[in-house]
Design an enzyme around this catalytic site. Structure first.
Site, PDB file in Angstrom:
ATOM      1  N   CYS A 198      11.327  50.831  47.727  1.00 55.40           N
ATOM      2  CA  CYS A 198      12.572  51.296  47.978  1.00 55.40           C
ATOM      3  C   CYS A 198      12.659  52.625  48.872  1.00 55.40           C
ATOM      4  CB  CYS A 198      13.396  51.717  46.579  1.00 55.40           C
ATOM      5  SG  CYS A 198      13.619  50.255  45.659  1.00 55.40           S
ATOM      6  N   HIS A 252      19.826  55.155  49.430  1.00 52.76           N
ATOM      7  CA  HIS A 252      19.073  53.984  48.988  1.00 52.76           C
ATOM      8  C   HIS A 252      20.233  53.554  47.949  1.00 52.76           C
ATOM      9  CE1 HIS A 252      16.916  50.927  47.166  1.00 52.76           C
ATOM     10  NE2 HIS A 252      16.750  51.545  46.035  1.00 52.76           N
ATOM     11  N   ASN A 285      20.300  45.916  45.139  1.00 46.59           N
ATOM     12  CA  ASN A 285      19.406  46.840  45.433  1.00 46.59           C
ATOM     13  C   ASN A 285      18.685  45.816  46.464  1.00 46.59           C
ATOM     14  OD1 ASN A 285      17.064  48.307  45.811  1.00 46.59           O
ATOM     15  ND2 ASN A 285      16.784  48.948  43.534  1.00 46.59           N
TER      16      ASN A 285
END
Length: 323
Positions: free
Chosen positions: A114, A250, A280
């Site tokens: 990520c 993020h 996500n």
């Protein structure tokens, strides 16, 4: 005078299939309310059968090139952040290079889960500052739907697929903190925490595996580490949170986003949020949010932006840039 890496184009791509939270109710003990309350996610996109990370990355890259008014031949390098490349090798970046018809330059992948796009931006910045390249295409793309355990309600409802891209160009600026472009970066990792977020497969096991996560532990590390890395990057740019127009974080979980903003002393009015629509998307989430934020009219030329992310490794970092 100083050489800076300046954003001159953005683009993104999302698969056609939109999966609302309610779809999971048929196969899991979960609900739309449960997912929203714990993550802020309402829907996500899943890649079609046969649609790959490099396919999505190419679409986002072409959109960014179009936005910049450039062609593939104008690019010197491609840096692609992904943990879900099409194949073990070659890199997805070289596949994108071929699909764009780019026969010059070089291309490589960056894998920091990520945090991948922050790592990719930092690498691209170094290439431009060193003179190794004049224009770099920086991409984040993921097909996390391919590594989900569909019986694990704590993870499979959180992730989605997509891609985002930026075109960075080396430009001569004054050397002040008012310059456009990347002003500072900060990268970190700590392998002691690898068991908090990982995939239980790979080359060593000859098994793709599934994503595993200790959500509560990841959350505990995320807010503290994200706020710290963002503030460190700001300090390196000789700036403070008072100077920030937008945090583009993020997009993992609305609670993490809110907690980080609060710890930095910033209002959610200063945060670009897309997690509700995309879930996500790992390394794709920041470039997706930048592209969407620009298309919404939120992000404007001259705005000071902080991007920050944390992912498996643990790996985390931040970039300060002026749009």
């Amino acid at each position: 005078m100083t050489r800076r890496a300046v954003v001159v184009g953005t683009g993104h791509y999302l698969p056609k299939r939109v999966v609302e939270n309610a779809e999971f109710e048929a196969s899991l003990e979960t609900s739309d309310e449960w997912i929203r309350s714990r993550s802020g996610i309402e829907r996500r996109h899943f890649a079609a059968e046969g649609e790959t990370t490099s396919d999505m990355a190419t679409a986002a890259a072409q959109a960014a090139l179009d936005d910049a008014g450039l062609e593939a031949k104008d690019i010197d390098a491609i840096v692609l952040a992904t943990s879900t490349a099409d194949m073990t090798f070659p890199s997805a970046a070289t596949m994108v290079q071929a699909k764009l018809g780019m026969t010059n330059g070089f291309a490589f992948d960056v894998q920091a889960v990520c945090a991948g796009f922050v790592y990719a931006l930092t690498n691209a910045n170094a290439l431009l500052l060193s003179g190794q390249a004049e224009r770099v295409l920086v991409i984040g793309a993921e097909t996390f739907s391919r590594i989900m355990d569909w019986t694990d309600r704590s993870t499979c409802v959180l992730f989605g697929d997509g891609a985002g891209a930026l075109v960075l160009e080396a430009q001569t600026q004054s050397g002040s903190k008012e310059d456009r472009g990347i002003l500072a970066t900060d990268l970190n990792s700590d392998g002691r925490y690898r068991d908090l977020l990982y995939v239980d497969g790979g080359v060593a096991t000859q098994n793709t595996g599934h994503l595993r996560m200790q959500g509560n532990q990841v959350f505990r590390h995320a807010v503290e580490k994200l706020a710290k890395t963002a503030n460190t990057a700001l300090e390196r740019a000789e700036l403070s949170t008072d100077d920030v127009d937008w945090i583009v974080p993020h997009q993992a979980n609305i609670r993490i986003i809110q907690g980080t903003a609060k710890k930095m002393g910033l209002s959610m009015d200063n945060v670009v949020v897309t997690v509700q629509d995309h879930g996500n998307t790992s390394a794709a989430s920041i470039p997706l949010a930048l592209s969407v934020g620009k298309s919404r009219g939120q992000i404007k030329p001259g705005d000071l932006i902080v991007t920050e992310a944390i992912g498996g490794g643990l790996a985390w970092g931040a970039v300060v840039l002026r749009w």
